[in-house]
Every structure is written in structure tokens, then in C-alpha cells.
Design an enzyme around this catalytic site. Structure first.
Site, short mmCIF file in Angstrom:
data_model
loop_
_atom_site.label_atom_id
_atom_site.label_comp_id
_atom_site.label_asym_id
_atom_site.label_seq_id
_atom_site.Cartn_x
_atom_site.Cartn_y
_atom_site.Cartn_z
N HIS A 135 -8.97 54.30 25.76
CA HIS A 135 -8.05 53.19 26.05
C HIS A 135 -6.64 53.56 25.64
O HIS A 135 -6.42 54.60 25.02
CB HIS A 135 -8.52 51.89 25.40
CG HIS A 135 -8.47 51.86 23.90
ND1 HIS A 135 -9.25 52.65 23.10
CD2 HIS A 135 -7.72 51.11 23.05
CE1 HIS A 135 -8.99 52.39 21.83
NE2 HIS A 135 -8.06 51.46 21.77
N HIS A 142 -4.24 52.49 23.58
CA HIS A 142 -3.55 52.32 22.29
C HIS A 142 -3.08 53.66 21.72
O HIS A 142 -3.78 54.67 21.80
CB HIS A 142 -4.47 51.62 21.29
CG HIS A 142 -4.61 50.14 21.57
ND1 HIS A 142 -5.66 49.39 21.09
CD2 HIS A 142 -3.81 49.30 22.29
CE1 HIS A 142 -5.50 48.12 21.50
NE2 HIS A 142 -4.40 48.05 22.23
N ASP A 166 -2.90 54.93 18.81
CA ASP A 166 -3.71 55.67 17.84
C ASP A 166 -4.87 56.42 18.50
O ASP A 166 -5.64 57.09 17.82
CB ASP A 166 -4.21 54.75 16.72
CG ASP A 166 -5.10 53.62 17.20
OD1 ASP A 166 -4.77 52.99 18.22
OD2 ASP A 166 -6.14 53.35 16.55
N HIS A 167 -4.97 56.31 19.84
CA HIS A 167 -6.01 57.06 20.57
C HIS A 167 -5.43 58.08 21.54
O HIS A 167 -6.18 58.89 22.09
CB HIS A 167 -6.95 56.09 21.31
CG HIS A 167 -7.68 55.18 20.37
ND1 HIS A 167 -9.02 55.31 20.07
CD2 HIS A 167 -7.22 54.16 19.59
CE1 HIS A 167 -9.36 54.40 19.16
NE2 HIS A 167 -8.29 53.69 18.86
N HIS A 199 -11.24 44.61 24.00
CA HIS A 199 -10.21 45.14 23.07
C HIS A 199 -8.95 45.42 23.88
O HIS A 199 -7.88 44.91 23.58
CB HIS A 199 -10.76 46.39 22.40
CG HIS A 199 -9.82 47.05 21.45
ND1 HIS A 199 -9.47 46.51 20.24
CD2 HIS A 199 -9.15 48.23 21.53
CE1 HIS A 199 -8.62 47.32 19.63
NE2 HIS A 199 -8.41 48.38 20.39
N ASP A 224 -12.77 51.80 20.69
CA ASP A 224 -12.66 50.56 19.91
C ASP A 224 -13.41 49.41 20.59
O ASP A 224 -13.03 48.25 20.46
CB ASP A 224 -11.18 50.16 19.73
CG ASP A 224 -10.42 51.14 18.85
OD1 ASP A 224 -11.04 52.05 18.28
OD2 ASP A 224 -9.18 50.98 18.74
N HIS A 266 -13.01 54.36 14.77
CA HIS A 266 -12.47 54.11 13.43
C HIS A 266 -13.58 54.06 12.39
O HIS A 266 -14.71 53.67 12.69
CB HIS A 266 -11.74 52.76 13.36
CG HIS A 266 -10.48 52.70 14.16
ND1 HIS A 266 -9.24 52.93 13.63
CD2 HIS A 266 -10.27 52.43 15.47
CE1 HIS A 266 -8.31 52.80 14.56
NE2 HIS A 266 -8.92 52.50 15.70
FE FE Z 1 -7.87 52.12 17.55
ZN ZN Z 2 -7.46 50.31 19.96
#
Ligand code: FE
Ligand code: ZN
Length: 255
Positions: free
Chosen positions: A56, A58, A60-61, A114, A133, A171
């Protein structure tokens, strides 16, 4: 040759993954929130990264994509549904598609909630699901873009995978999730046993990943919204399972 999967911690609590074939020394990377640790992990193992998989959009990915592509020239596969939010994709995939990752058939599930375009990757020959996530160990992602009507069916879809499927999520939220789960289902011996295992692992700073679909089905209340034990402990006996799921999610949001 069976693929190997190593967990690579990135940023503060994200997990990226290095999937590789020890024979060919070719590797794929899942959700590179950061490039450095993945490039180092590949180099230490003598691997060349040829593929990045994105669950996805985001940051942080995906933040490591540019640097890994610059270093390796690898291809990048991500969700067609939110391709406009991810830079550097060379291939987009959607529900029902299958692609090859290091020569192994890989299937795509659309698991919105999400984010609305979130996907999960399933590699049957490796018995591995990369859930990003969407599904966490004893949890599920916050509903930033979708609602319970999206996430509950998504988790039901993942629940259909073979019991032994290993779950590799985005995570290490497991200990906090476990504390929450203990407040939801008080009469679940499998959950009690799992919480003890998790406390033990985290006290030694070890990851709780991978879990399996079988373990999540028996312990994760977000996957168990249609079990009477969950509904009853919320005082919602007889309610629609999507409403029970929504209640679990909203209690977690304020836990
Ligand atoms: Fe994340
Ligand atoms: Zn995420």
C-alpha cells in the site's frame, strides 16, 4: 528450490522482508520503508534484488523504493487501485491476478480498509502471506480510508487461506495488540497461551512474526467477529458480525 524469507526491521517498528532463492541468489523485497537495511541484508547474503513488492501507498512501506531501484534496477509491483499514489511502479496488480516472484506463482488479494487500494501477496509454494497493514498478529490495520464494511470481508478472505500459511505483516505491534485482545475475549485458552508466548518473545526482543492463519483464526478477535464468544463478551450476542467487528475496531482505537 524453496524460497527463504528473512525479516528485516526498518524505521521504528516496521518489518520489511527479503525473499530469496539460495540457489540463484535472486531476491525480492516487500514494503521497503527504508533502503539501507535491505541493501545491507541482501549484500550480506550475496543476493541481487530483482523485485520489490508493495502492499500500500503509506510512506513507511515505500520510502526505500527509489534508492533500491537506483542501486539494482529491479522491477516494482504494487496495487493498481492506488498506483497514482506510489511512484516507481513498473507493474500493477489487483484482486485475482497472479504474478511470478522469483519464479514462484504469487496471488493477489485486495484487502481494503487501512487504505482503499491495499493488497496482500500470497506465495503458495512458500506458504507465505505478506499482509502489510491489513492483518496484523492479533490485530488489523487502522481504518484510515475504509470502514468495517471493507476490512471485515478482507479479513474473512484471508481467513480462507490454508491454516499453515505463515503471516508476515508490516509492523511489530503484537504486544500492544495482545494487551488489547485480553480485554476482548476472556474465555479463550488459545489466546491466553498465545499472549504468554508473545510476552516471552518480546521480553527477549525477538519478533513475533511470522504467525500463521491457524493461530490468527483461533486468537485474533478481529478475525473472530462472527464467533459467539467475541460477540458475547462485548454484550452483542446476536448482532451482525460486521457490527461486532466495528465494535472491536473502535475499542482498539481508544485503547
Ligand atoms: Fe505501516
Ligand atoms: Zn500503513
Amino acid at each position: 528450490m524453496a524460497l527463504k524469507i528473512d525479516l528485516v526491521p526498518v524505521l521504528s517498528d516496521n518489518y520489511s522482508y527479503l525473499i530469496y532463492d539460495e540457489g540463484s541468489k535472486k531476491a525480492a523485497v516487500v514494503d521497503p520503508g527504508e533502503a539501507g537495511p535491505l541493501l545491507v541484508a541482501a549484500q550480506e547474503r550475496g543476493l541481487s534484488i530483482e523485485h520489490i513488492l508493495i502492499t500500500h501507498h503509506h510512506g513507511d512501506h515505500v520510502q526505500g523504493v527509489g534508492e533500491i531501484v537506483a542501486a539494482t534496477g529491479c522491477k516494482v509491483t504494487g496495487p493498481s487501485y492506488e498506483a497514482d499514489k506510489i511512484s516507481g511502479l513498473t507493474e500493477t496488480v489487483k484482486e485475482g491476478d497472479s504474478l511470478e516472484v522469483l519464479g514462484e506463482k504469487t496471488e493477489i488479494f485486495h484487502v481494503p480498509g487501512h487504505t482503499q487500494g491495499h493488497i496482500a501477496f500470497w506465495i503458495p509454494s512458500a506458504s507465505a502471506l505478506f499482509s502489510g497493514d491489513s492483518l496484523f498478529v492479533l490485530g488489523c490495520g487502522r481504518l484510515f480510508e475504509g470502514g468495517p464494511q471493507d476490512m471485515w470481508p478482507a479479513l474473512q478472505k484471508l481467513r480462507e487461506l490454508p491454516d499453515e500459511t505463515q503471516v508476515f505483516c508490516g509492523h511489530e505491534y503484537t504486544l500492544a495488540n495482545a494487551k488489547f485482545c485480553a480485554t476482548i475475549e476472556q474465555q479463550n485458552a488459545a489466546l491466553d497461551k498465545r499472549i504468554a508466548e508473545i510476552e516471552n518473545l518480546r521480553s527477549r526482543d525477538l519478533p513475533t512474526i511470522p504467525s500463521t492463519i491457524a493461530i490468527e483464526k483461533s486468537t485474533n478477535p478481529f478475525m473472530r467477529a462472527d464467533h459467539s464468544s467475541v460477540a458475547e463478551s462485548l454484550g452483542m450476542a446476536g448482532a451482525a458480525s460486521v457490527e461486532v467487528f466495528a465494535e472491536v475496531r473502535s475499542r482498539k482505537d481508544s485503547f
